[in-house]
Write a protein that holds these residues in place. Structure first.
Motif, PDB file in Angstrom:
ATOM      1  N   THR A   2      48.957  30.256  34.031  1.00 13.81           N
ATOM      2  CA  THR A   2      48.345  29.786  35.283  1.00 13.81           C
ATOM      3  C   THR A   2      47.992  30.981  36.157  1.00 13.81           C
ATOM      4  O   THR A   2      48.822  31.859  36.389  1.00 13.81           O
ATOM      5  N   VAL A   3      46.753  31.029  36.604  1.00 11.66           N
ATOM      6  CA  VAL A   3      46.297  32.113  37.471  1.00 11.66           C
ATOM      7  C   VAL A   3      46.618  31.745  38.922  1.00 11.66           C
ATOM      8  O   VAL A   3      46.145  30.735  39.433  1.00 11.66           O
ATOM      9  N   ARG A   4      47.437  32.573  39.566  1.00 13.07           N
ATOM     10  CA  ARG A   4      47.843  32.332  40.959  1.00 13.07           C
ATOM     11  C   ARG A   4      46.848  33.027  41.886  1.00 13.07           C
ATOM     12  O   ARG A   4      46.616  34.223  41.764  1.00 13.07           O
ATOM     13  N   VAL A   5      46.275  32.246  42.811  1.00  6.95           N
ATOM     14  CA  VAL A   5      45.142  32.733  43.603  1.00  6.95           C
ATOM     15  C   VAL A   5      45.453  32.694  45.107  1.00  6.95           C
ATOM     16  O   VAL A   5      45.986  31.705  45.616  1.00  6.95           O
ATOM     17  N   LEU A   6      45.089  33.763  45.800  1.00  3.80           N
ATOM     18  CA  LEU A   6      45.116  33.819  47.266  1.00  3.80           C
ATOM     19  C   LEU A   6      43.669  33.801  47.739  1.00  3.80           C
ATOM     20  O   LEU A   6      42.860  34.632  47.318  1.00  3.80           O
ATOM     21  N   VAL A   7      43.313  32.849  48.603  1.00  4.47           N
ATOM     22  CA  VAL A   7      41.938  32.690  49.085  1.00  4.47           C
ATOM     23  C   VAL A   7      41.825  33.261  50.495  1.00  4.47           C
ATOM     24  O   VAL A   7      42.593  32.887  51.387  1.00  4.47           O
ATOM     25  N   LYS A  28      44.784  26.937  37.260  1.00  2.00           N
ATOM     26  CA  LYS A  28      44.609  27.716  38.493  1.00  2.00           C
ATOM     27  C   LYS A  28      45.513  27.108  39.560  1.00  2.00           C
ATOM     28  O   LYS A  28      45.611  25.878  39.680  1.00  2.00           O
ATOM     29  N   GLU A  29      46.142  27.961  40.357  1.00  2.00           N
ATOM     30  CA  GLU A  29      46.991  27.494  41.455  1.00  2.00           C
ATOM     31  C   GLU A  29      46.726  28.337  42.689  1.00  2.00           C
ATOM     32  O   GLU A  29      46.816  29.572  42.640  1.00  2.00           O
ATOM     33  N   ASP A  50      47.929  36.698  41.322  1.00  2.00           N
ATOM     34  CA  ASP A  50      47.198  37.341  40.230  1.00  2.00           C
ATOM     35  C   ASP A  50      45.818  37.794  40.705  1.00  2.00           C
ATOM     36  O   ASP A  50      45.332  38.855  40.315  1.00  2.00           O
ATOM     37  N   VAL A  51      45.197  36.951  41.547  1.00  2.00           N
ATOM     38  CA  VAL A  51      43.844  37.241  42.039  1.00  2.00           C
ATOM     39  C   VAL A  51      43.760  36.942  43.530  1.00  2.00           C
ATOM     40  O   VAL A  51      44.278  35.919  43.997  1.00  2.00           O
ATOM     41  N   VAL A  52      43.097  37.839  44.272  1.00  2.00           N
ATOM     42  CA  VAL A  52      42.745  37.566  45.667  1.00  2.00           C
ATOM     43  C   VAL A  52      41.238  37.355  45.720  1.00  2.00           C
ATOM     44  O   VAL A  52      40.478  38.240  45.322  1.00  2.00           O
ATOM     45  N   VAL A  53      40.806  36.167  46.163  1.00  2.00           N
ATOM     46  CA  VAL A  53      39.382  35.902  46.371  1.00  2.00           C
ATOM     47  C   VAL A  53      39.066  36.331  47.800  1.00  2.00           C
ATOM     48  O   VAL A  53      39.577  35.743  48.760  1.00  2.00           O
ATOM     49  N   LEU A 116      37.444  34.124  37.882  1.00  2.00           N
ATOM     50  CA  LEU A 116      38.893  34.175  38.123  1.00  2.00           C
ATOM     51  C   LEU A 116      39.634  34.512  36.827  1.00  2.00           C
ATOM     52  O   LEU A 116      40.531  35.364  36.822  1.00  2.00           O
ATOM     53  N   ASP A 117      39.258  33.849  35.729  1.00  2.00           N
ATOM     54  CA  ASP A 117      39.889  34.149  34.444  1.00  2.00           C
ATOM     55  C   ASP A 117      39.620  35.592  34.032  1.00  2.00           C
ATOM     56  O   ASP A 117      40.510  36.298  33.551  1.00  2.00           O
ATOM     57  N   GLY A 118      38.372  36.027  34.219  1.00  2.00           N
ATOM     58  CA  GLY A 118      37.985  37.371  33.799  1.00  2.00           C
ATOM     59  C   GLY A 118      38.765  38.457  34.510  1.00  2.00           C
ATOM     60  O   GLY A 118      39.390  39.312  33.869  1.00  2.00           O
ATOM     61  N   VAL A 119      38.750  38.426  35.843  1.00  2.00           N
ATOM     62  CA  VAL A 119      39.430  39.506  36.581  1.00  2.00           C
ATOM     63  C   VAL A 119      40.947  39.433  36.389  1.00  2.00           C
ATOM     64  O   VAL A 119      41.626  40.463  36.380  1.00  2.00           O
TER      65      VAL A 119
END
Length: 214
Positions: A2-7, A28-29, A50-53, A116-119
């Motif tokens: 699961t990709v953890r995301v900060l928006v 995605k979470e 994992d990712v910051v948008v 998101l998956d790529g980065v």
């Protein structure tokens, strides 16, 4: 995984829509959301997603500065820029700050999901409109070819901005360029107006992001 995301976006409605869209994507979470760059840095420290948008044009701390802070503190955290800004200056400032991806806000849900998956897996991702320009930039060797940043400035205004970014006062710039203090003040005012910056500190930050003042 699961990709953890900060928006991160300062427009509440757009941020809310983005959070909803990402939350419905498989694996995605959304673990947090921020309305400015400073809050983004604080939450990245706290949550280590994992990712910051990341949007770029925000109050308190802009997205380029926030990207530099986040990637400097957490090299494993990927920053995916999602913005309306598509000028070369913004794109390359974000890349230099450590962003792994750059999408425009016209991107659809599928494109955002793929990015998101790529980065998250270490890839570098650009929207098609941006990718062509990035490739052309490096293929032409623009980074070292002397093509000047801030094309809206005259050569003399760019020279003044470079000296401002090096920390020189107006009086010192006047001595170096052998002009009057008033001439330098006029140049500085023109630079601020053309770059839409509020003052010297913001102009210096913009100039250094573009490679001046070093």
């Amino acid at each position: 995984m699961t990709v953890r995301v900060l928006v991160v976006d300062d427009h509440p409605l757009y941020r809310e829509g983005l959070v909803t869209a990402i939350s419905t994507m498989p694996e995605k979470e959304v673990v947090g959301e921020a309305a400015d760059g400073a809050e983004a840095v604080r939450l990245a420290d706290e949550l280590v997603p994992d990712v910051v948008v990341m949007d770029l044009h925000m109050p308190v701390m802009n997205g380029v500065e926030a990207t530099r802070e986040v990637t400097g503190r957490h090299p494993a955290v990927a920053v995916l820029v999602l913005t309306m800004l598509e000028n070369d200056e913004s794109v390359f400032a974000a890349i230099r700050a450590g962003a792994r991806g750059y999408l425009l806000k016209g991107a659809d849900r599928a494109e955002i999901g793929r990015a998101l998956d790529g980065v998250a897996h270490g890839e570098v991702v650009f929207s098609s409109a941006i990718a062509g320009r990035v490739i052309s930039y490096f293929a032409a060797g623009r980074a070292g070819s002397g093509v000047a940043p801030f094309p809206e400035l005259t050569d003399r205004e760019r020279e003044v901005l470079d000296l401002v970014a090096r920390g020189l006062t107006n009086a010192a710039i006047a001595r170096q360029l052998v002009v009057t203090d008033k001439t330098v003040r006029n140049h500085v005012s023109n630079v601020f107006a053309k770059l839409h910056v509020a003052g010297r500190a913001e102009a210096v930050a913009r100039a250094r992001d573009a490679g001046l003042g070093h």
